[in-house]
Design a protein around this motif. Structure first.
Motif, short mmCIF file in Angstrom:
data_model
loop_
_atom_site.label_atom_id
_atom_site.label_comp_id
_atom_site.label_asym_id
_atom_site.label_seq_id
_atom_site.Cartn_x
_atom_site.Cartn_y
_atom_site.Cartn_z
N UNK A 13 0.85 -1.21 0.00
CA UNK A 13 0.00 0.00 0.00
C UNK A 13 0.88 1.26 0.00
N UNK A 14 1.91 1.25 0.83
CA UNK A 14 2.83 2.39 0.89
C UNK A 14 3.54 2.58 -0.47
N UNK A 58 -4.71 7.52 -0.27
CA UNK A 58 -5.29 6.52 0.63
C UNK A 58 -6.62 5.94 0.17
N UNK A 59 -7.41 6.72 -0.58
CA UNK A 59 -8.71 6.16 -1.00
C UNK A 59 -8.55 5.02 -1.99
N UNK A 278 3.87 10.64 4.18
CA UNK A 278 4.92 10.89 5.18
C UNK A 278 4.58 10.19 6.50
N UNK A 279 3.30 10.25 6.88
CA UNK A 279 2.88 9.62 8.15
C UNK A 279 3.09 8.12 8.06
N UNK A 280 2.71 7.52 6.94
CA UNK A 280 2.85 6.06 6.81
C UNK A 280 4.33 5.68 6.76
N UNK A 296 14.37 3.36 0.46
CA UNK A 296 15.06 3.91 -0.72
C UNK A 296 14.77 3.06 -1.95
N UNK A 297 14.79 1.73 -1.75
CA UNK A 297 14.53 0.83 -2.89
C UNK A 297 13.11 1.04 -3.44
N UNK A 298 12.16 1.20 -2.53
CA UNK A 298 10.76 1.43 -2.95
C UNK A 298 10.68 2.71 -3.80
N UNK A 299 11.33 3.76 -3.33
CA UNK A 299 11.32 5.04 -4.06
C UNK A 299 12.01 4.92 -5.41
#
Ligand code: TPP
Ligand code: MG
Length: 356
Positions: A13-14, A58-59, A278-280, A296-299
């Motif tokens: 999800x993130x 988020x929706x 940012x919160x997640x 970093x890998x996700x980004x």
């Protein structure tokens, strides 16, 4: 670090939210890069209106873990977050937005008309138009004895429309496998929700239609996922529809180029301070669900996929004028004989017979 199934879902999800945000940042840069000196909506690489969904991730992000390709999603004029979360082909979606021949609709639809048959995703610019076709898809699934479900998105601007209220009614009456998601970003263009709708919690409307309603405050992606998980289970098992209303944020204007004279001066700054991504991120890091390296890998992997999609779109040719009437009408087989065989029927009976 604990690698439970739920944690894996949270990471997906993130990652989906990151991909959506970064995709739109790049899209916005390109969109705005060649509209000047006078802002000309028809000019440049991406002609036409542009409605960005940054802040509303988020929706949609829950769909990346809870839906299958054979589930149906009907979205709105602000569709990118929902399309990416449903797994729409990013290369062909980008080419579509750029009006290229390699686009999902050969460049004829643009950003408000993204259709991907492979993952059953559709959207349209008519406010409230997502609800009735979601009912149709859900009814088809039910009649076919399948467990595919349909999800329909609508903004606060669609809340008081007949199409929405009638769809809630029929979906509940026929126990159709539908999830209605209302994205309340507080604005329908320049109209604040409090000036159009007398209640704050849009989910209580579900009571009047005999279905569960869940209200998600503070644009919370995890609460949204938990609510959607229940709604998906309910729909798949034939128990019927659910209404989920989420308080969400719109970080940019209604459309790119919107002077936003109606918006209180500090609102965007205040909403950015509550950025759900940012919160997640800090929550996942704090709980050790991801490490800094993984983050970093996700980004990086999101950026890579996005760069490839834009390169694909850039390389794709523009449509040619002679194709313009192709794909406008479905092919019709005129050799089929009518079956009335000389009987004379009133039109309403003929239509009814043809449908059945
Ligand atoms: C039936 C219909 N009426 C009016 C419009 C013009 N219009 C486009 S977007 C919009 C506001 C939509 O607001 P909302 O549903 O809250 O979605 P948001 O833009 O906030 O995502 C309107 C009125 C339209 N597209 N369709
Ligand atoms: Mg709105």
């Amino acid at each position: 670090m604990e690698k439970s199934e739920e944690n894996e879902d949270l990471i997906t999800i993130y990652s989906t939210m990151i991909k959506i945000r970064k995709y739109e940042e790049k899209l916005r840069d390109i969109y705005l890069s060649d509209k000047k000196p006078l802002f000309n909506i028809a000019a440049g690489k991406i002609p036409g209106e542009m409605h960005l969904s940054a802040g509303q991730e988020p929706s949609a992000a829950w769909m990346s873990v809870l839906l299958r390709n054979d589930d149906f999603v009907y979205s709105t004029h602000r569709p990118h977050h929902t399309a990416i979360a449903k797994g729409v082909d990013l290369n062909r979606m980008t080419a579509e937005i750029m009006g290229k021949h390699g686009g999902l609709s050969k460049g004829k639809g643009g950003h408000m008309h993204i259709f991907d048959k492979k993952v059953n995703f559709a959207c349209a610019g008519i406010v409230g138009s997502s609800f009735p076709p979601a009912l149709g898809a859900a009814l088809a699934s039910k009649l076919d004895g399948k467990d595919s479900i349909a999800v329909a998105f609508g903004g606060d601007g669609s809340l008081n429309q007949g199409m929405f209220l009638e769809s809630l009614n029929l979906a509940s009456l026929w126990k159709l496998p539908v999830i209605f998601v209302i994205e309340n970003n507080d604005w329908a263009i320049s109209v604040e929700t409090k000036d159009s709708t007398p209640i704050k919690n849009d989910a209580i409307r579900a009571d009047g239609f005999g279905m569960p309603g869940v209200y998600i405050e503070n644009n919370d992606p995890v609460k949204m996922y938990k609510a959607a998980e229940k709604a998906v289970k309910r729909a798949r098992s034939g128990e019927g529809p659910t209404l989920i209303a989420i308080d969400t944020y719109r970080y940019y204007g209604h459309f790119e180029g919107d002077p936003e004279v109606y918006r209180p001066k500090n609102q965007v700054k205040e909403l950015l301070a509550k950025d759900p991504i940012k919160i997640m991120e800090s929550d996942l890091l704090k709980k050790g669900i991801i490490s800094k390296d993984e983050d970093d890998r996700i980004n990086n992997s999101a950026m890579e996929e996005i760069s490839q999609a834009f390169a694909f779109a850039e390389d794709s040719p523009l449509p040619v004028g002679s194709d313009s009437m192709d794909d406008v009408y479905a092919p019709v087989d005129y050799s089929i004989e009518p079956t009335t065989k000389g009987r004379k029927l009133p039109v309403y009976m003929a239509i009814s017979e043809a449908i059945s």
